[in-house]
Write an enzyme that holds these catalytic residues in place. Structure first.
Site, PDB file in Angstrom:
ATOM      1  N   GLU A   1       0.822  -1.215   0.000  1.00  0.00           N
ATOM      2  CA  GLU A   1       0.000   0.000   0.000  1.00  0.00           C
ATOM      3  C   GLU A   1       0.861   1.271   0.000  1.00  0.00           C
ATOM      4  OE1 GLU A   1      -2.215   0.451   3.617  1.00  0.00           O
ATOM      5  OE2 GLU A   1      -3.751   1.734   2.716  1.00  0.00           O
TER       6      GLU A   1
ATOM      7  N   LYS B   1     -10.541   2.992  -1.365  1.00  0.00           N
ATOM      8  CA  LYS B   1     -10.641   2.271  -0.082  1.00  0.00           C
ATOM      9  C   LYS B   1     -11.934   2.631   0.650  1.00  0.00           C
ATOM     10  CE  LYS B   1      -7.581   1.607   3.972  1.00  0.00           C
ATOM     11  NZ  LYS B   1      -6.175   1.853   4.420  1.00  0.00           N
TER      12      LYS B   1
ATOM     13  N   CYS C   1      -5.877  -2.561   2.512  1.00  0.00           N
ATOM     14  CA  CYS C   1      -5.524  -2.575   3.927  1.00  0.00           C
ATOM     15  C   CYS C   1      -6.746  -2.778   4.847  1.00  0.00           C
ATOM     16  CB  CYS C   1      -4.735  -1.332   4.273  1.00  0.00           C
ATOM     17  SG  CYS C   1      -3.721  -1.540   5.784  1.00  0.00           S
TER      18      CYS C   1
END
Lengths: 292, 292
Positions: free
Chosen positions: A44, A117, A154
């Site tokens: 990431e 995200k 993540c």
């Protein structure tokens, strides 16, 4: 002819030098492609250090529109050259909005789109709510040259809902670029094992391989507890049973790769019966307000 | 004063003798209570052998209305005597309907109600769709004397939706009575590790302890591949990180027990932030038709 996919994860350390970070990542991408990998996952936000440890305004200036982001403009041509698929994690700016995003590059180097995200964490050492607006794309599955792949970012990886949603959308492999390590408020707290377990759980419950790429290394931050943040690596590739078929320790740098037979998995997933037996009539509480 | 709960799982083998099975289970319940356990979980359908290996009409006659089921009438008084909570797995009949159910007995011996298994498997050796109607109760969380507990039944344990739903309803510990073992169509298929991993995943993603009680032993079935079904035990108690704090191997019989601090877990669960950051606006696909 069976559809075999070879996937790879890159585990490495990064620093303040953007060009050096891209060059380092490109080197590992070439290494993975040299091993035959077709979808290669860097970790990431490899553009720099994991800046979310603190809240500092100047980092907003390192975000770019996704088509112009230096990681994308540098690596999309590499994807074309090597004929591989690249999920590229970036700090994205879109007008006044800032997102933690993945740009999906197909094996001809063309951008397939962006995933933003969905789940944004916040806590000591992980001040992401300061830097990122929660994603507005919804979960994405990409019909790449080598198979349908889902990518979460993540914190998304801790959410069974995200994995399930991608599986329902047809994902055949799940990828999670990650930056996670030490917890400045509690040096006894090591989340490496639960981090893997959450994703191994997704693998089992969806009968799907999962690839997790985390950064490693120590990143110094002046005035920070312990002098900085240590990332715990532990990148892995899990098969559809959650078995770790490739894994790194906490400090190694390099490439993990593994092959999967997507046709076998399609049939085997059906035979497990999890999707046959889902009770969608009972799952309303998951998307609604907390039940009474 | 902290709310500490001590939970236990029973792992044992069963046979055709109902009274002996109840007596054996009662003995282990007493042993668990003697260790201070407050919620004691026997495994699934301990009234007899796991009859779902084949499809035979006569087994329907072993189902009973839940208030009259011999396992309930025998063990509810024991719960009262020992002052413990008992989730009792039974084959339930309600008029023309047959369910795979758990009757929840509070620590005063009173029945709190019934949960009917929501997810019904079907496959070689696990012919449950022949015997059980999919449950009509929805997921249940029981506000017992010692804390709020959720109980899923066997196949439910593979579903992250069920665990999440119970956690959203306030469950502080999850319990899964189980009967799982060999796969007659493929003797190389050992699902013990994925079985644990799915539930360890629930523990992590919901920051909640999970108790899994499976049967063990070999149950002969005439004409069946391998001569019968071997159950793989591997019962466990996982903490909120998915760490196994107590576990059995495949063949042992006995009691596992572990203590948890429910107040610590409430606060620690909040600090993880998973429930804070859920994107209910993105989870509609989980309860709807398959997205396009």
């Amino acid at each position: 002819m069976a559809r075999i996919i070879k996937v790879a994860a890159i585990q490495t350390a990064y620093d303040l030098n953007l060009d050096a970070n891209i060059k380092k990542t490109a080197g590992f991408i070439r290494e993975a492609a040299g091993q035959g990998a077709q979808v290669v996952l860097p970790s990431e936000l490899f553009q720099g250090p994991y800046f979310c440890v603190t809240q500092e305004e100047h980092w907003f200036a390192t975000a770019h529109p996704w088509r112009e982001h230096p990681c994308v403009t540098a690596l999309a041509p590499l994807a074309a050259e090597l004929g591989i698929v690249l999920p590229i994690s970036i700090y994205e700016r879109e007008g006044p909005h800032y997102f933690n995003s993945v740009v999906m590059i197909d094996a001809d180097g063309s951008p397939m789109g962006v995933y933003r995200k969905s789940h944004i964490p916040d806590g000591p050492g992980y001040q992401e709510k300061y830097y990122f607006r929660p994603g507005d794309t919804g979960f994405c599955v990409w019909d790449t040259r080598f198979g349908k792949v889902g990518v979460g970012i993540c914190w998304d990886q801790w959410y069974p809902e995200a994995a399930r949603a991608m599986a329902l959308m047809g994902a055949e492999v799940l990828f999670y670029p990650t930056a996670i390590g030490s917890e400045p408020h509690d040096e006894t707290l090591d989340t490496a094992a639960p981090w893997r377990r959450a994703m191994q759980g997704h693998a089992v419950s969806n009968v799907i391989p999962v690839v997790g790429a985390n950064r490693t290394g120590f990143e110094p931050w002046a005035g920070y507890p312990g002098g900085g943040q240590r990332f715990y690596g532990s990148s892995f590739i899990a098969d559809h049973r959650g078995d770790l078929v490739a894994e790194f320790g906490k400090d190694e740098e390099g490439v993990l790769a593994a092959e999967f037979d997507l046709d076998f998995l399609t049939t085997h997933r059906a035979a497990w019966g999890f999707f046959r037996d889902r009770r969608t009539d009972l799952y309303g509480a998951l998307s609604g307000p907390r039940p009474a």
